[in-house]
Motif scaffolding. Structure first.
Motif, short mmCIF file in Angstrom:
data_model
loop_
_atom_site.label_atom_id
_atom_site.label_comp_id
_atom_site.label_asym_id
_atom_site.label_seq_id
_atom_site.Cartn_x
_atom_site.Cartn_y
_atom_site.Cartn_z
N ALA A 99 45.93 11.35 72.10
CA ALA A 99 47.07 11.98 72.76
C ALA A 99 46.62 13.29 73.39
CB ALA A 99 48.20 12.25 71.77
N ILE A 100 47.23 13.63 74.52
CA ILE A 100 46.97 14.91 75.17
C ILE A 100 48.31 15.59 75.42
CG2 ILE A 100 45.91 16.13 77.10
CD1 ILE A 100 44.18 13.65 77.63
N VAL A 101 48.44 16.80 74.90
CA VAL A 101 49.64 17.59 75.13
C VAL A 101 49.27 18.69 76.11
CG1 VAL A 101 51.51 18.88 74.05
CG2 VAL A 101 50.32 17.09 72.75
N PHE A 102 49.98 18.75 77.23
CA PHE A 102 49.68 19.69 78.30
C PHE A 102 50.55 20.94 78.19
CE2 PHE A 102 49.02 15.37 80.07
CZ PHE A 102 47.65 15.42 80.27
N ALA A 149 44.66 16.21 71.44
CA ALA A 149 44.09 17.33 72.18
C ALA A 149 45.21 18.11 72.85
CB ALA A 149 43.11 16.83 73.23
N ILE A 150 45.16 19.42 72.75
CA ILE A 150 46.14 20.28 73.42
C ILE A 150 45.42 20.97 74.57
CG2 ILE A 150 47.77 22.17 73.17
CD1 ILE A 150 48.09 21.46 70.27
N ALA A 151 45.71 20.53 75.78
CA ALA A 151 45.06 21.05 76.99
C ALA A 151 46.00 22.06 77.64
CB ALA A 151 44.73 19.92 77.95
N PHE A 152 45.62 23.32 77.65
CA PHE A 152 46.56 24.34 78.10
C PHE A 152 45.87 25.50 78.80
CE2 PHE A 152 44.96 25.95 74.15
CZ PHE A 152 44.98 27.33 74.26
N PHE A 153 46.66 26.20 79.61
CA PHE A 153 46.24 27.48 80.18
C PHE A 153 47.20 28.54 79.69
CE2 PHE A 153 47.10 30.73 83.42
CZ PHE A 153 45.88 31.37 83.41
N ALA A 178 38.21 11.29 74.54
CA ALA A 178 38.20 10.74 73.18
C ALA A 178 39.56 10.82 72.49
CB ALA A 178 37.16 11.47 72.34
N ALA A 179 40.43 11.69 72.98
CA ALA A 179 41.70 11.92 72.30
C ALA A 179 42.63 10.72 72.41
CB ALA A 179 42.38 13.16 72.88
#
Length: 207
Positions: free
Chosen positions: A57-60, A8-12, A54-55
């Motif tokens: 990996a998370i990339v911020f 998951a790529i969590a970004f603003f 659920a991910a």
């Protein structure tokens, strides 16, 4: 049979530059056999917390604003305290990326914020894993990792140009390579059985 890996790529992204880097990371990860999903973050109600849970990996990702993470991304960080209480992200792979208008922009503070944030969640941070470029007389802005950042994928985007022009291709290629590294590290971690959650014994920080 190998497990399906979800990154998951969590970004603003305010003006599209950070989003452009997110897509480059996604391409690198997908080319290495993992599933990638985007999770834009700004308001608590709009964040897909279920996907993040659920991910594997998370990339911020966030722009660098005034030497720190953007306010909407900080809101997301603070809102994740409910996840921290349940230790919902413990043993997940983590990484980060940031775009600034200046060559430095005090971007290091952003990576330190994100890495500390990941550590508080018990996550495993993956660095860029690439030597710096553009630091010899024969170097150029076309080099990978031209900004010499080690924590994650960094980019510089001219503030008067849109994401169709900037960040430059070298920064996007660096992000692509980082996405590939995230994918490979996550697969090794998950297939080694190291991503199992632990039972929380902490107290809620919320009042």
């Amino acid at each position: 049979m190998s497990k399906d890996i979800l990154v998951a790529i969590a970004f603003f992204s305010a003006n599209g530059h950070t989003e452009a880097l997110a897509h480059a990371i996604a391409r690198g990860a997908r080319e290495n056999g993992v599933t990638v999903t985007f999770v834009p973050v700004s308001e608590y109600e709009d964040t897909d917390w279920g996907t993040l849970e659920a991910a594997d990996a998370i990339v911020f990702g966030t722009p660098t604003y005034m030497g720190g993470v953007a306010a909407p991304f900080k809101f997301f960080m603070d809102a994740s305290a409910t996840v921290w209480y349940k230790q919902g992200w413990i043993n997940k792979i983590a990484g980060g990326f940031s775009v600034s208008g200046s060559m430095s922009g005090d971007r290091l503070n952003v990576f330190l914020q994100m890495a500390t944030f990941a550590a508080q969640h018990g996550m495993i941070w993956v660095s860029l894993g690439m030597p710096p470029g553009n630091n010899y007389s024969f170097g150029s802005n076309d080099d990978l990792n031209r900004l010499g950042v080690y924590y994650g994928a960094a980019a510089q985007a001219n503030m008067d140009e849109g994401p169709e022009v900037t960040p430059p291709q070298s920064d996007r290629d660096t992000a692509f390579a980082y996405g590939a590294r995230i994918a490979k590290a996550t697969r090794r971690w998950v297939e080694g059985g190291h991503n199992q959650p632990q039972q929380s014994k902490g107290k809620s920080p919320l009042h």
